[in-house]
Enzyme design. Structure first.
Site, PDB file in Angstrom:
ATOM      1  NE  ARG A  43      -2.239  -0.693   3.522  1.00  0.00           N
ATOM      2  CZ  ARG A  43      -2.869  -1.525   4.350  1.00  0.00           C
ATOM      3  NH1 ARG A  43      -4.155  -1.702   4.232  1.00  0.00           N
ATOM      4  NH2 ARG A  43      -2.223  -2.147   5.301  1.00  0.00           N
ATOM      5  CG  HIS A 172       4.433 -24.321   5.675  1.00  0.00           C
ATOM      6  ND1 HIS A 172       3.333 -23.990   6.421  1.00  0.00           N
ATOM      7  CD2 HIS A 172       5.392 -24.645   6.576  1.00  0.00           C
ATOM      8  CE1 HIS A 172       3.616 -24.115   7.698  1.00  0.00           C
ATOM      9  NE2 HIS A 172       4.862 -24.506   7.836  1.00  0.00           N
ATOM     10  CE  LYS A 176       7.004 -28.155   8.121  1.00  0.00           C
ATOM     11  NZ  LYS A 176       7.912 -27.223   8.774  1.00  0.00           N
ATOM     12  CD  GLU A 210       3.332 -24.597  16.172  1.00  0.00           C
ATOM     13  OE1 GLU A 210       4.049 -23.754  15.634  1.00  0.00           O
ATOM     14  OE2 GLU A 210       2.095 -24.529  16.194  1.00  0.00           O
ATOM     15  CG  HIS A 234      -0.056 -27.545   8.432  1.00  0.00           C
ATOM     16  ND1 HIS A 234       0.037 -27.055   7.158  1.00  0.00           N
ATOM     17  CD2 HIS A 234       0.073 -26.466   9.251  1.00  0.00           C
ATOM     18  CE1 HIS A 234       0.223 -25.738   7.204  1.00  0.00           C
ATOM     19  NE2 HIS A 234       0.242 -25.357   8.466  1.00  0.00           N
ATOM     20  CE  LYS A 334       0.006 -21.830  17.466  1.00  0.00           C
ATOM     21  NZ  LYS A 334       1.014 -21.907  16.418  1.00  0.00           N
TER      22      LYS A 334
END
Ligand code: BG6
Length: 485
Positions: A43, A172, A176, A210, A234, A334
């Site tokens: 922007r 993604h 891997k 994680e 995933h 998490k």
């Protein structure tokens, strides 16, 4: 092959945290096709030089081995350009079309690294400006919708301007290296195929753990939760790679057809099955890797009393001849004890044990994170070891393959791989719209059951492996999670 890569959201988090470092690595490894230009679009007003300086500074936060020297950066920076765009302005898209046409690159890749609510306007405008010819590909980054209707709406808008094979949906995890190796292991070797079925496999566990919390993304995360953020995409993509039938060729659609069949064969959830087979959790304060950390409700930008889940463990089955009755456990969270992603294939025990004592079955561990590799767990006779009633007591051993050591110079990160595939038009590692919609269809009943359930997520202490109910879920089938073995 010349290319133009246009990054919408060129100053955003994804662009500088993941995409630029990945592009630089590709450049450093000589994998970026020569004759390319990278155009960041955002922007605000900046010159090319200002944008290059901005990216140079951001590289300061990248892990050391991946940082460019001044000389390397100045060569890489020659590829970088910047353009201000108001995404609602047709004239700005016409300007972009002229910019690409003036050069006439063989391929134009339009990477939408913006907030997904902008995808419809961008796709419509690209189509209206004629920036959708056969040499153009559009790359879409997750989240692609927050439920089935919103995902279908995004796909409808994308389809109005681009053909299916022009639209590349990124997951993604498919980039891997361990996922490539899973394909190689299953379809490049004859060894495992006879064993890859219900007769030999007791259960399969997919864990994406994680140690980080939600960080500064509390508001985004709270609208998303672990089921949408990690399981719908995933974890399910990993499951399809494990469970799919061998495709007839390595063509993208041959592979994606087989993955879609797996998604369609997943056991549908009823409200009772959600209550029994899905555990949701939310982290409380605790200690992770030696540091005290806050609970989810005390994280920045998280609304008070939120019932958002930061942990999910679930049990499902793939209802076909190969897998009938084999539990597939998926787990993500998490603020767990460690950053650890792996797939554990637990084989059945020997039918008739003749060695006393140890009763540990074989397992194959496909490790995705923190290192990627393979471990095959076997029982062996140590020789001279303890014996019981004259018979050797067997010892667990493992055959280890560490891919970083095996291929020290050829390691390619997920985004590097996917960006190069997008430029080259290799679609194998991108998710097709029907796969993505089927994955949403499967998670919908879980979302609905949770919305109607006042109990909310179960608390777990940060730094643990999630709520106790997660261990109980697998214990019901006589299983344990890997870290509890
Ligand atoms: C993203 C999620 O898709 O994947 C994040 O939105 C998560 O919440 C990340 O942290 C994990 O990716 P990786 O490659 O670090 O395991």
């Amino acid at each position: 092959m010349s290319f133009d890569l246009v990054l919408f959201g060129g100053t955003g988090d994804l662009a500088w945290r993941k995409l630029m470092p990945a592009l630089f690595q590709a450049f450093r490894h000589g994998k970026l096709p020569p004759g390319g230009r990278i155009l960041a679009v955002a922007r605000d007003e900046r010159s090319d030089a200002e944008y290059r300086a901005y990216i140079r500074e951001k590289f300061g936060g990248v892990e050391e081995a991946k940082q460019p020297s001044d000389e390397e950066f100045s060569r890489f920076a020659e590829l970088l350009h910047y353009r201000r765009m108001d995404l609602a302005q047709p004239a700005h898209y016409a300007g972009l079309r002229e910019w690409t046409q003036a050069r006439g690159a063989d391929t134009v890749v339009l990477f939408l690294a913006t907030s997904p609510h902008l995808f419809p306007v961008i796709c419509e405008q690209l189509g209206a400006a004629g920036l959708n010819g056969p040499h153009v590909r559009v790359v879409l980054e997750k989240p692609l919708g927050h439920d089935l209707p919103s995902a279908q709406e995004i796909n409808r808008v994308v389809r109005a301007s681009f053909r299916e094979e022009q639209a590349l949906r990124i997951d993604h995890y498919l980039g891997k290296p361990a996922v490539q190796n899973l394909m190689a292991l299953r379809f490049g070797n004859a060894l495992f195929e006879p064993l890859w079925r219900r007769e030999s496999i007791a259960n399969i566990q997919i864990t994406i753990a994680e140690s980080l919390g939600v960080g500064t993304r509390g508001d985004f995360y709270d609208r998303t939760g672990a089921l949408r953020d990690m399981i719908q995409n995933h974890a399910l993509q990993l499951l399809t790679m494990i469970a799919m039938e061998p495709p007839s060729t390595s063509d993208a659609d041959a592979i994606r057809d087989e993955k879609l069949k797996v998604l369609r064969s997943l056991k549908p959830f009823t409200p009772e099955a959600v209550a029994r087979d899905v555990v949701r959790g939310q982290y409380k304060a605790g200690t992770v890797e030696g540091k005290r950390v806050r609970g989810y409700l005390d994280e920045d930008k998280v609304p008070p009393g939120s019932a958002c889940e930061t942990f999910v463990a679930l049990r499902t089955e793939v209802q076909n001849w190969r897998w009938a009755g084999v539990p597939f456990y998926l787990r993500t969270g998490k603020r767990l004890a460690a950053r650890d992603a792996q797939i554990v294939v637990n084989f059945r025990d020997v039918p008739h044990p003749i060695f006393p004592g140890t009763r540990q079955a074989n397992k194959l561990i496909i490790k995705l994170q923190p290192e990627d590799g393979l471990e095959l767990h076997l029982l062996a006779a140590k020789g001279g070891g303890a014996s019981l009633q004259g018979a050797e007591v067997l010892t667990p051993v493992s055959l280890d393959l560490d891919f970083d050591k095996a291929f020290p110079t050829d390691r390619v990160g997920a985004y590097e791989r996917l960006l190069m595939d997008a430029i080259a038009g290799r679609l194998n590692l991108f998710v097709r719209s029907d796969e993505q919609e089927q994955a949403w269809r499967w998670v919908e009943p879980i979302l609905e059951a949770w919305a109607a359930d006042a109990l909310g997520p179960r608390p777990y202490v940060a730094g643990s492996w999630g709520p106790a109910a997660s261990s109980a879920l697998v214990a019901r089938d006589g299983c344990v999670w890997l870290e509890e073995q």
